[in-house]
Design a protein around this motif. Sequence first.
Motif, PDB file in Angstrom:
ATOM      1  N   LEU A  93      37.624  18.084  55.105  1.00  0.00           N
ATOM      2  CA  LEU A  93      38.718  17.259  54.128  1.00  0.00           C
ATOM      3  C   LEU A  93      38.338  16.381  53.387  1.00  0.00           C
ATOM      4  O   LEU A  93      39.050  16.336  52.322  1.00  0.00           O
ATOM      5  CB  LEU A  93      39.666  16.587  55.876  1.00  0.00           C
ATOM      6  CG  LEU A  93      40.333  17.368  56.832  1.00  0.00           C
ATOM      7  CD1 LEU A  93      40.760  16.463  57.680  1.00  0.00           C
ATOM      8  CD2 LEU A  93      40.972  18.075  55.921  1.00  0.00           C
ATOM      9  N   VAL A  94      36.950  15.704  53.197  1.00  0.00           N
ATOM     10  CA  VAL A  94      36.919  14.922  52.663  1.00  0.00           C
ATOM     11  C   VAL A  94      35.829  15.285  51.576  1.00  0.00           C
ATOM     12  O   VAL A  94      34.392  15.929  52.388  1.00  0.00           O
ATOM     13  CB  VAL A  94      36.148  13.149  53.454  1.00  0.00           C
ATOM     14  CG1 VAL A  94      35.886  12.326  52.660  1.00  0.00           C
ATOM     15  CG2 VAL A  94      37.119  12.649  54.401  1.00  0.00           C
ATOM     16  N   PHE A 142      46.730  25.847  55.887  1.00  0.00           N
ATOM     17  CA  PHE A 142      45.606  26.316  56.073  1.00  0.00           C
ATOM     18  C   PHE A 142      44.971  25.428  57.363  1.00  0.00           C
ATOM     19  O   PHE A 142      45.039  24.306  57.571  1.00  0.00           O
ATOM     20  CB  PHE A 142      45.255  25.925  54.651  1.00  0.00           C
ATOM     21  CG  PHE A 142      43.757  25.600  54.222  1.00  0.00           C
ATOM     22  CD1 PHE A 142      42.451  26.601  55.476  1.00  0.00           C
ATOM     23  CD2 PHE A 142      43.519  24.910  53.820  1.00  0.00           C
ATOM     24  CE1 PHE A 142      41.435  26.776  55.061  1.00  0.00           C
ATOM     25  CE2 PHE A 142      41.542  25.098  53.512  1.00  0.00           C
ATOM     26  CZ  PHE A 142      41.076  25.529  54.313  1.00  0.00           C
ATOM     27  N   ARG A 143      44.532  26.151  58.382  1.00  0.00           N
ATOM     28  CA  ARG A 143      43.744  25.149  59.480  1.00  0.00           C
ATOM     29  C   ARG A 143      42.305  24.471  58.727  1.00  0.00           C
ATOM     30  O   ARG A 143      41.474  25.046  58.872  1.00  0.00           O
ATOM     31  CB  ARG A 143      43.627  26.213  60.033  1.00  0.00           C
ATOM     32  CG  ARG A 143      44.903  26.873  61.287  1.00  0.00           C
ATOM     33  CD  ARG A 143      44.350  27.382  62.452  1.00  0.00           C
ATOM     34  NE  ARG A 143      43.226  28.210  62.340  1.00  0.00           N
ATOM     35  CZ  ARG A 143      42.543  29.306  62.960  1.00  0.00           C
ATOM     36  NH1 ARG A 143      42.888  27.899  64.619  1.00  0.00           N
ATOM     37  NH2 ARG A 143      41.753  30.209  62.917  1.00  0.00           N
ATOM     38  N   LYS A 144      42.402  23.586  58.437  1.00  0.00           N
ATOM     39  CA  LYS A 144      41.377  23.278  57.747  1.00  0.00           C
ATOM     40  C   LYS A 144      40.647  22.751  58.218  1.00  0.00           C
ATOM     41  O   LYS A 144      40.767  21.391  59.100  1.00  0.00           O
ATOM     42  CB  LYS A 144      41.469  22.301  56.264  1.00  0.00           C
ATOM     43  CG  LYS A 144      40.442  21.632  55.364  1.00  0.00           C
ATOM     44  CD  LYS A 144      40.342  21.256  53.680  1.00  0.00           C
ATOM     45  CE  LYS A 144      40.282  20.979  53.018  1.00  0.00           C
ATOM     46  NZ  LYS A 144      40.756  20.442  51.909  1.00  0.00           N
ATOM     47  N   PRO A 157      46.037  20.693  60.445  1.00  0.00           N
ATOM     48  CA  PRO A 157      47.137  21.963  59.249  1.00  0.00           C
ATOM     49  C   PRO A 157      47.172  21.348  58.652  1.00  0.00           C
ATOM     50  O   PRO A 157      47.902  20.685  57.852  1.00  0.00           O
ATOM     51  CB  PRO A 157      48.097  22.087  59.987  1.00  0.00           C
ATOM     52  CG  PRO A 157      48.075  21.507  61.819  1.00  0.00           C
ATOM     53  CD  PRO A 157      46.975  20.178  61.110  1.00  0.00           C
ATOM     54  N   ILE A 158      47.189  21.957  56.767  1.00  0.00           N
ATOM     55  CA  ILE A 158      47.421  21.676  55.350  1.00  0.00           C
ATOM     56  C   ILE A 158      48.163  22.623  55.165  1.00  0.00           C
ATOM     57  O   ILE A 158      48.364  23.699  54.768  1.00  0.00           O
ATOM     58  CB  ILE A 158      45.789  21.686  54.247  1.00  0.00           C
ATOM     59  CG1 ILE A 158      45.255  20.581  55.723  1.00  0.00           C
ATOM     60  CG2 ILE A 158      46.696  21.575  53.187  1.00  0.00           C
ATOM     61  CD1 ILE A 158      45.732  19.821  55.792  1.00  0.00           C
ATOM     62  N   ASP A 159      49.671  21.694  54.396  1.00  0.00           N
ATOM     63  CA  ASP A 159      50.633  22.892  54.055  1.00  0.00           C
ATOM     64  C   ASP A 159      50.560  22.890  52.312  1.00  0.00           C
ATOM     65  O   ASP A 159      50.377  21.970  51.807  1.00  0.00           O
ATOM     66  CB  ASP A 159      52.200  21.760  54.247  1.00  0.00           C
ATOM     67  CG  ASP A 159      53.181  22.772  53.459  1.00  0.00           C
ATOM     68  OD1 ASP A 159      53.286  23.526  52.799  1.00  0.00           O
ATOM     69  OD2 ASP A 159      54.456  22.804  54.369  1.00  0.00           O
ATOM     70  N   ASN A 183      41.662  24.828  47.894  1.00  0.00           N
ATOM     71  CA  ASN A 183      42.171  25.473  49.554  1.00  0.00           C
ATOM     72  C   ASN A 183      43.019  27.034  49.188  1.00  0.00           C
ATOM     73  O   ASN A 183      42.970  26.872  50.698  1.00  0.00           O
ATOM     74  CB  ASN A 183      43.313  23.495  49.780  1.00  0.00           C
ATOM     75  CG  ASN A 183      42.568  22.472  49.748  1.00  0.00           C
ATOM     76  OD1 ASN A 183      42.232  22.659  50.838  1.00  0.00           O
ATOM     77  ND2 ASN A 183      42.619  21.528  49.293  1.00  0.00           N
ATOM     78  N   VAL A 184      43.889  26.813  48.653  1.00  0.00           N
ATOM     79  CA  VAL A 184      44.412  28.528  48.580  1.00  0.00           C
ATOM     80  C   VAL A 184      42.785  29.531  48.829  1.00  0.00           C
ATOM     81  O   VAL A 184      43.219  30.314  50.059  1.00  0.00           O
ATOM     82  CB  VAL A 184      44.935  28.602  47.685  1.00  0.00           C
ATOM     83  CG1 VAL A 184      45.537  29.842  48.208  1.00  0.00           C
ATOM     84  CG2 VAL A 184      46.660  27.612  47.039  1.00  0.00           C
ATOM     85  N   LEU A 185      41.951  29.131  48.344  1.00  0.00           N
ATOM     86  CA  LEU A 185      41.084  30.220  48.582  1.00  0.00           C
ATOM     87  C   LEU A 185      39.953  29.986  49.849  1.00  0.00           C
ATOM     88  O   LEU A 185      40.086  31.236  50.401  1.00  0.00           O
ATOM     89  CB  LEU A 185      40.079  30.079  46.739  1.00  0.00           C
ATOM     90  CG  LEU A 185      38.733  30.444  47.143  1.00  0.00           C
ATOM     91  CD1 LEU A 185      37.973  30.809  45.130  1.00  0.00           C
ATOM     92  CD2 LEU A 185      37.284  30.210  48.125  1.00  0.00           C
TER      93      LEU A 185
END
Length: 446
Positions: free
Chosen positions: A17-18, A10-12, A148-150, A35-37
Motif C-alpha cells: 500500500l505504501v 483490487f485485493r491489494k 480492497p481498492i476500488d 493499480n489496474v495493471l
Amino acid sequence: MKKSYPTPTFRKPNSALVMMPKVGKLTAVSRKIFNVLLHTTQRQVQAMNHEGKIVEATHYFSARLDELVDPVEVGQSNLTSSAKKSLLEMRRTEVDWEAPDANSGVIWSSMSLLSEAKIVKTGGILYAYWALPPGLLSVIADPQRFTPIDIEQLSRLKTYTAVALYEICVRYKNNPTGLTSENHLEWWVDALTQSAPKLDPKTKKPKLRLWSKFKSEQVNVAINEINSKSDIGIELIEKKTGKAVTSAQFKVWRKSAEVAAITSGFKMSAELALTATTLGLSLGDIASLIKLGHDENVLRIALVKLEARIGRDDLAPVDSRMAYLRAVLSETQGFIVSVPLIAPIVSVSLTAQTSPELPKILSYQEHRRLEIKAELLNINKVDQKKYAELALESLQKAGIATTTISRKVESGDWMTGVLFSKMIEAYAVEQYGPNWGVALNADKQF
C-alpha cells in the motif's frame, strides 16, 4: 468490440500500500494505471492457477491497452503516448515498500515497479505486455492480508498525494477504531510524495521536507479531494511532543450509501446504491448507467437477475459483473416499470412494508455482513473452500454439523443455509478481526 473492464475491486496486499519513491518520479495517472495493471495480473494468475498452470517469475502478463488506461480516465487522445509514458515511469521508478501498520520497517526496497514492459499491435489492437519483479509477483498473486481498492474511487482523485493517502486510509474504513497507525512526520511525507527527496549539494544527503509546508500545499488539498470525491471521509490528527508536532495519523470513516451516492455525482436512491455495492459494483458504474438513461426501476430488476445468476453454482462464475449487468439491461431495453418494485433486492429481512430508507434500518453489523458477503462471493471457489472448512469445523464444535453439510463442503455446494452464514463469519474474523461487526458508536444505523 471493446471489452468491458471487470469488477474494479483490487485485493491489494497491505505490504504494497505504501510506495516511497527512492529513484524517479511517479505521476498520479501512472500510479492509478499501476493499480489496474496489478489487478489485471492478479486476475490472470488466479485464472492460470485454476487451470493448473504454473506461473513463472519471467511470465509476461498482457492486456488491451485501453483496458489498462480507460478505468483511470486519463483523458488524453493519444492512448499510446500516455500509456508509454506511464509504463516508462514504472520502469524507471524504484521504491521502498511498507505496510501502513508494519512494525518491522521496509518490506523490500529499491525495487523497480516493473521488470519489463512493451506495447505490441496485434490485429489492429494495441496490447501491453509486462513482467513483475519476483518479490512483487509473489505477494500480488496470493495476498494473505489485503485491502480492497476500488479502482473507480481512485479514478476520481487527481493529485498524487490524494491517491497515495486514499490507499492508506481505505485500509481502515471498516476498522472499529477508524484510526490509521500513528507515524512520524517524515514517514508521512515520504509515503505521500511522488518523487525521491532532492540531495543537498553540500552533504549529499536527502533534504528534509518541512511538514508544515507539505501539509499546507499537498495534504490539506488531498484531504479535501478525498472527502468530496470518494466513498470515505478522513481527518488529520497531529500529535505533539511539547509544543512541536512530531507525528500524525488520520481518522477514517465510511460514508453512508446515500452520501456516497450523492458523491458519485448522480442522484440515486440509497437502496439502489447499497444493493449495487453489496453485489460488488461501484457507484461510479451505476452512475454511468443512469447517465446513459437507464431507469432506476429497470436497474433494480437487472440487479435482482445479477444476484440470482451469481448464486447459480451449477454455472461458471461471472467473470465481469458489470458486463453481465449491461447484457441484462440490453435484453430489457425499452421495458418500463409502472409501479415500484416490491421484491427485496438484498437477501436480508426486507419486506414490502419496509421503509425505502434502507441505510437507516440496517444495523452496522447487518450492513457489514452484506459487504463481507459480497467480498466472499468475489473470491474463487478454491479460496472459498478454506472458509467452508472453517465453517464446518465451527458447526461440528457446536454439535449441529450434519452429513449433508459435510457433503456440501466436499462438493462445493456451500452458498446457502447455515453453512454459508458461518462461512461469512469465518471470512470476516480472518480478514477484519473478531470485532468486525462492532461500530465505534454501537447505536449507529445505516
